[in-house]
Design a protein around this motif. Structure first.
Motif, PDB file in Angstrom:
ATOM      1  N   MET A 150      33.944  33.833  31.725  1.00 36.74           N
ATOM      2  CA  MET A 150      34.061  34.133  33.160  1.00 36.74           C
ATOM      3  C   MET A 150      32.872  34.947  33.676  1.00 36.74           C
ATOM      4  N   VAL A 151      32.439  35.932  32.878  1.00 42.05           N
ATOM      5  CA  VAL A 151      31.483  36.950  33.327  1.00 42.05           C
ATOM      6  C   VAL A 151      30.220  36.394  33.992  1.00 42.05           C
ATOM      7  N   PRO A 152      29.582  35.305  33.452  1.00 39.47           N
ATOM      8  CA  PRO A 152      28.351  34.818  34.092  1.00 39.47           C
ATOM      9  C   PRO A 152      28.519  34.436  35.566  1.00 39.47           C
ATOM     10  N   PHE A 153      29.763  34.191  35.983  1.00 39.81           N
ATOM     11  CA  PHE A 153      30.000  33.722  37.355  1.00 39.81           C
ATOM     12  C   PHE A 153      30.666  34.787  38.242  1.00 39.81           C
ATOM     13  N   LEU A 154      30.946  35.958  37.656  1.00 37.74           N
ATOM     14  CA  LEU A 154      31.677  36.984  38.406  1.00 37.74           C
ATOM     15  C   LEU A 154      30.910  38.303  38.530  1.00 37.74           C
ATOM     16  N   HIS A 155      29.668  38.344  38.050  1.00 39.77           N
ATOM     17  CA  HIS A 155      28.946  39.624  38.023  1.00 39.77           C
ATOM     18  C   HIS A 155      28.585  40.094  39.437  1.00 39.77           C
ATOM     19  N   SER A 156      28.163  41.320  39.542  1.00 37.66           N
ATOM     20  CA  SER A 156      27.999  41.977  40.840  1.00 37.66           C
ATOM     21  C   SER A 156      26.918  41.362  41.718  1.00 37.66           C
ATOM     22  N   ASP A 157      25.944  40.675  41.114  1.00 33.60           N
ATOM     23  CA  ASP A 157      24.865  40.065  41.904  1.00 33.60           C
ATOM     24  C   ASP A 157      25.235  38.685  42.457  1.00 33.60           C
ATOM     25  N   VAL A 194      32.072  38.158  48.466  1.00 32.49           N
ATOM     26  CA  VAL A 194      32.585  36.931  49.072  1.00 32.49           C
ATOM     27  C   VAL A 194      31.559  36.412  50.080  1.00 32.49           C
ATOM     28  N   ASN A 195      31.261  35.111  49.992  1.00 36.79           N
ATOM     29  CA  ASN A 195      30.363  34.458  50.941  1.00 36.79           C
ATOM     30  C   ASN A 195      30.958  33.088  51.250  1.00 36.79           C
ATOM     31  N   LEU A 196      31.524  32.947  52.441  1.00 33.59           N
ATOM     32  CA  LEU A 196      32.239  31.710  52.765  1.00 33.59           C
ATOM     33  C   LEU A 196      31.314  30.558  53.147  1.00 33.59           C
ATOM     34  N   LYS A 197      30.071  30.880  53.564  1.00 31.67           N
ATOM     35  CA  LYS A 197      29.170  29.826  54.039  1.00 31.67           C
ATOM     36  C   LYS A 197      28.317  29.234  52.924  1.00 31.67           C
ATOM     37  N   LYS A 198      27.648  30.081  52.143  1.00 32.88           N
ATOM     38  CA  LYS A 198      26.773  29.581  51.085  1.00 32.88           C
ATOM     39  C   LYS A 198      26.981  30.372  49.790  1.00 32.88           C
ATOM     40  N   PRO A 199      28.138  30.208  49.179  1.00 37.51           N
ATOM     41  CA  PRO A 199      28.394  30.949  47.940  1.00 37.51           C
ATOM     42  C   PRO A 199      27.657  30.322  46.759  1.00 37.51           C
ATOM     43  N   GLN A 200      27.315  31.148  45.783  1.00 37.57           N
ATOM     44  CA  GLN A 200      26.724  30.619  44.550  1.00 37.57           C
ATOM     45  C   GLN A 200      27.770  29.896  43.707  1.00 37.57           C
ATOM     46  N   HIS A 201      28.987  30.398  43.760  1.00 38.15           N
ATOM     47  CA  HIS A 201      30.062  29.819  42.941  1.00 38.15           C
ATOM     48  C   HIS A 201      31.299  29.588  43.807  1.00 38.15           C
ATOM     49  N   ILE A 202      31.933  28.455  43.592  1.00 41.27           N
ATOM     50  CA  ILE A 202      33.168  28.121  44.315  1.00 41.27           C
ATOM     51  C   ILE A 202      34.291  27.967  43.293  1.00 41.27           C
ATOM     52  N   PHE A 203      35.383  28.659  43.554  1.00 41.37           N
ATOM     53  CA  PHE A 203      36.565  28.549  42.701  1.00 41.37           C
ATOM     54  C   PHE A 203      37.692  27.916  43.508  1.00 41.37           C
ATOM     55  N   SER A 204      38.574  27.208  42.824  1.00 43.74           N
ATOM     56  CA  SER A 204      39.651  26.512  43.538  1.00 43.74           C
ATOM     57  C   SER A 204      40.993  26.731  42.857  1.00 43.74           C
ATOM     58  N   ILE A 205      42.004  26.934  43.705  1.00 41.53           N
ATOM     59  CA  ILE A 205      43.401  26.844  43.271  1.00 41.53           C
ATOM     60  C   ILE A 205      43.879  25.471  43.722  1.00 41.53           C
ATOM     61  N   LEU A 206      44.392  24.678  42.788  1.00 43.15           N
ATOM     62  CA  LEU A 206      44.850  23.326  43.121  1.00 43.15           C
ATOM     63  C   LEU A 206      46.324  23.210  42.775  1.00 43.15           C
ATOM     64  N   GLU A 207      47.121  22.800  43.747  1.00 47.12           N
ATOM     65  CA  GLU A 207      48.574  22.705  43.562  1.00 47.12           C
ATOM     66  C   GLU A 207      49.035  21.260  43.734  1.00 47.12           C
ATOM     67  N   ASP A 208      49.849  20.823  42.800  1.00 50.31           N
ATOM     68  CA  ASP A 208      50.339  19.435  42.776  1.00 50.31           C
ATOM     69  C   ASP A 208      51.823  19.415  43.136  1.00 50.31           C
ATOM     70  N   TYR A 209      52.141  18.806  44.281  1.00 51.63           N
ATOM     71  CA  TYR A 209      53.534  18.717  44.732  1.00 51.63           C
ATOM     72  C   TYR A 209      54.113  17.310  44.546  1.00 51.63           C
ATOM     73  N   GLY A 210      53.582  16.564  43.578  1.00 55.00           N
ATOM     74  CA  GLY A 210      54.136  15.249  43.269  1.00 55.00           C
ATOM     75  C   GLY A 210      53.625  14.160  44.175  1.00 55.00           C
ATOM     76  N   LEU A 211      54.176  12.961  44.002  1.00 61.43           N
ATOM     77  CA  LEU A 211      53.660  11.771  44.672  1.00 61.43           C
ATOM     78  C   LEU A 211      54.535  11.266  45.804  1.00 61.43           C
ATOM     79  N   ASP A 212      55.733  11.833  45.965  1.00 55.84           N
ATOM     80  CA  ASP A 212      56.671  11.315  46.963  1.00 55.84           C
ATOM     81  C   ASP A 212      56.577  12.118  48.262  1.00 55.84           C
ATOM     82  N   PHE A 263      36.490  39.776  39.348  1.00 53.96           N
ATOM     83  CA  PHE A 263      35.476  39.441  40.351  1.00 53.96           C
ATOM     84  C   PHE A 263      34.721  40.708  40.765  1.00 53.96           C
ATOM     85  N   GLU A 264      33.422  40.730  40.583  1.00 52.42           N
ATOM     86  CA  GLU A 264      32.612  41.882  40.976  1.00 52.42           C
ATOM     87  C   GLU A 264      31.604  41.521  42.063  1.00 52.42           C
ATOM     88  N   GLY A 265      31.399  40.213  42.328  1.00 53.97           N
ATOM     89  CA  GLY A 265      30.435  39.774  43.329  1.00 53.97           C
ATOM     90  C   GLY A 265      30.989  39.894  44.734  1.00 53.97           C
TER      91      GLY A 265
END
Length: 433
Positions: A98-105, A140-158, A136-138
């Motif tokens: 995780m650390v390479p993507f969460l550091h303060s810079d 937040v940058n919503l426009k041009k972040p270096q790294h993007i993380f996602s929460i993905l939720e699956d509510y089935g197919l119906d 997370f030590e970096g």
């Protein structure tokens, strides 16, 4: 003997289109880039969320530079069937990864993706806030972040039975998006030269991927039509070549297929199509030729043969005939006349196609073609076979209640010899194993 390196787990977010074609495409591309489909799950059914084991991030990125069946890929950090399971999974993920993507810079943002349910902004913020235990030590940058993380939720197919809580929740680092935009940018609607049966852009790219087309390959289409399949292969850096029995189509003559246009224009041809997309340098040639009478010297010329043989109502099957073959009652033409077109039975056409592929493909080269079937009578034994060709995949696209076509992918696994030709005495034996 050296032990294999660590294999990382990735989450693929798949498009919910051409479901049967997705797994063969991903398998073919992983094979092309040096990966291997090793997951214990044999099938992923209709779910848009697939967990894969891939040797490296480079292979994952290369996969996404080609696939049109996948939307995005993520390095999977955690997975559970409830928020508590997800958080427990994340706490067990190695901190050093995780650390390479969460550091303060660094800068980052977290996105929420739900399948089959829409969340309110308040619900989304609540889910993001619950991840505060991650280091997370970096900023937040919503426009041009270096790294993007996602929460993905699956509510089935119906869509008519959406559960209160998701079936599965995933968290990961976004790596890359697939090539879904090619479907729009190469749309037949915007293409210079089209015919009645020009192949859908998305399916053309899927066929090129099933064929493992790569840079500097030579790809051949013996039923080239308006060249839609050549365009997809050329986009991936292959040199393309084709033949067709229809003189007018090859030369861009005759009546136009577009509404409100009577005749084809002076520059409506396959070469102009490739030029439209900046791919003309990959154009070798297109010839008027009869697929039932190949005019090739003995040898292996092609890395892939990708084709949509003519069948059905809009495109009849034809071959050139000699004067002797003209049925009685039809007046014979002068000796100098070009041979007339005769009907070309489907069984003969597929027999010729498989033999031609076995003879002219390089070892490991692939044949990708469409097989029309009458669904109530279809069995797997009806798929043509050849001793030099191994069946890789067989995917159905439904056309109506009783008809469909199947995308068949075969790989040459044995050198061609004349005594290895299929023994055929009629249409029945063509389809038997």
């Amino acid at each position: 003997m050296a032990l294999p390196g660590p294999v990382n787990r990735y989450l693929l977010l798949m498009a919910q289109e051409h479901l049967e074609f997705r797994l063969p495409e991903i398998k073919s591309l992983l094979s092309l880039f040096g990966g291997q489909f090793t997951n214990s799950q044999e099938t992923y059914g209709k779910s848009p969320f697939w967990i894969l084991s891939i040797p490296s991030e480079d292979i994952a990125r290369n996969l996404m530079k080609r696939t049109v069946c996948a939307k995005s890929i993520f390095e999977l950090w955690g997975h559970g069937k409830s928020p508590e399971e997800l958080y427990s999974s994340l706490r067990n993920y190695p901190v050093e990864k995780m650390v390479p993507f969460l550091h303060s810079d660094s800068t980052y943002k977290i996105k929420i993706h739900t399948f089959n349910k829409t969340l309110t902004q308040e619900e989304k913020i609540k889910r993001i806030d619950a991840l505060e235990f991650l280091p997370f030590e970096g900023k937040v940058n919503l426009k041009k972040p270096q790294h993007i993380f996602s929460i993905l939720e699956d509510y089935g197919l119906d869509p008519n039975c959406i559960p209160e809580n998701p079936h599965n929740i995933y968290f990961g680092r976004w790596i890359a998006d697939g090539q879904r935009e090619l479907i729009e940018s190469y749309s037949v609607k915007k293409r210079h030269f089209i015919g009645n049966t020009s192949m859908d852009a998305g399916l053309s790219f899927i066929m090129a991927n099933h064929g493992k087309v790569k840079e500097n390959d030579i790809v051949f289409d013996p039923f080239v039509g308006t060249g839609g399949l050549l365009i997809a292969s050329a986009h991936f850096g292959a040199y393309v070549y084709g033949t067709d029995i229809d003189y007018n189509t090859v030369h861009g003559l005759g009546k136009a297929s577009r509404k409100n246009q009577k005749w084809r224009g002076p520059d409506e041809n396959i070469r102009a199509n490739l030029r439209q997309y900046g791919l003309e340098k990959y154009y070798l040639d297109v010839l008027v030729s009869d697929a039932s009478k190949p005019s090739w010297r003995k040898g292996t010329y092609f890395d892939a043969i990708i084709t949509d043989p003519p069948y059905g109502i809009r495109e009849s099957t034809r071959r050139t005939g000699s004067q002797k073959e003209i049925p009685k009652g039809i007046e014979k033409c002068p000796e100098s006349h070009v041979p007339v077109s005769l009907s070309y039975h489907l069984s003969d056409m597929f027999f010729d196609l498989l033999n031609f592929a076995a003879e002219t493909l390089v070892l490991g080269g692939r044949l990708v073609y469409w097989l029309p079937v009458y669904t109530p009578e279809y069995t797997e034994e009806m798929v043509p076979w050849h001793p030099c060709l191994k069946l890789i995949s067989n995917c159905e696209q439904k056309l109506s209640g009783r008809t469909s076509r199947r995308l068949i992918t075969m790989e040459k696994v044995k050198g061609f010899e004349n005594n290895l030709q299929m023994d055929i005495n009629g249409s029945d034996t063509l389809y038997s194993h």
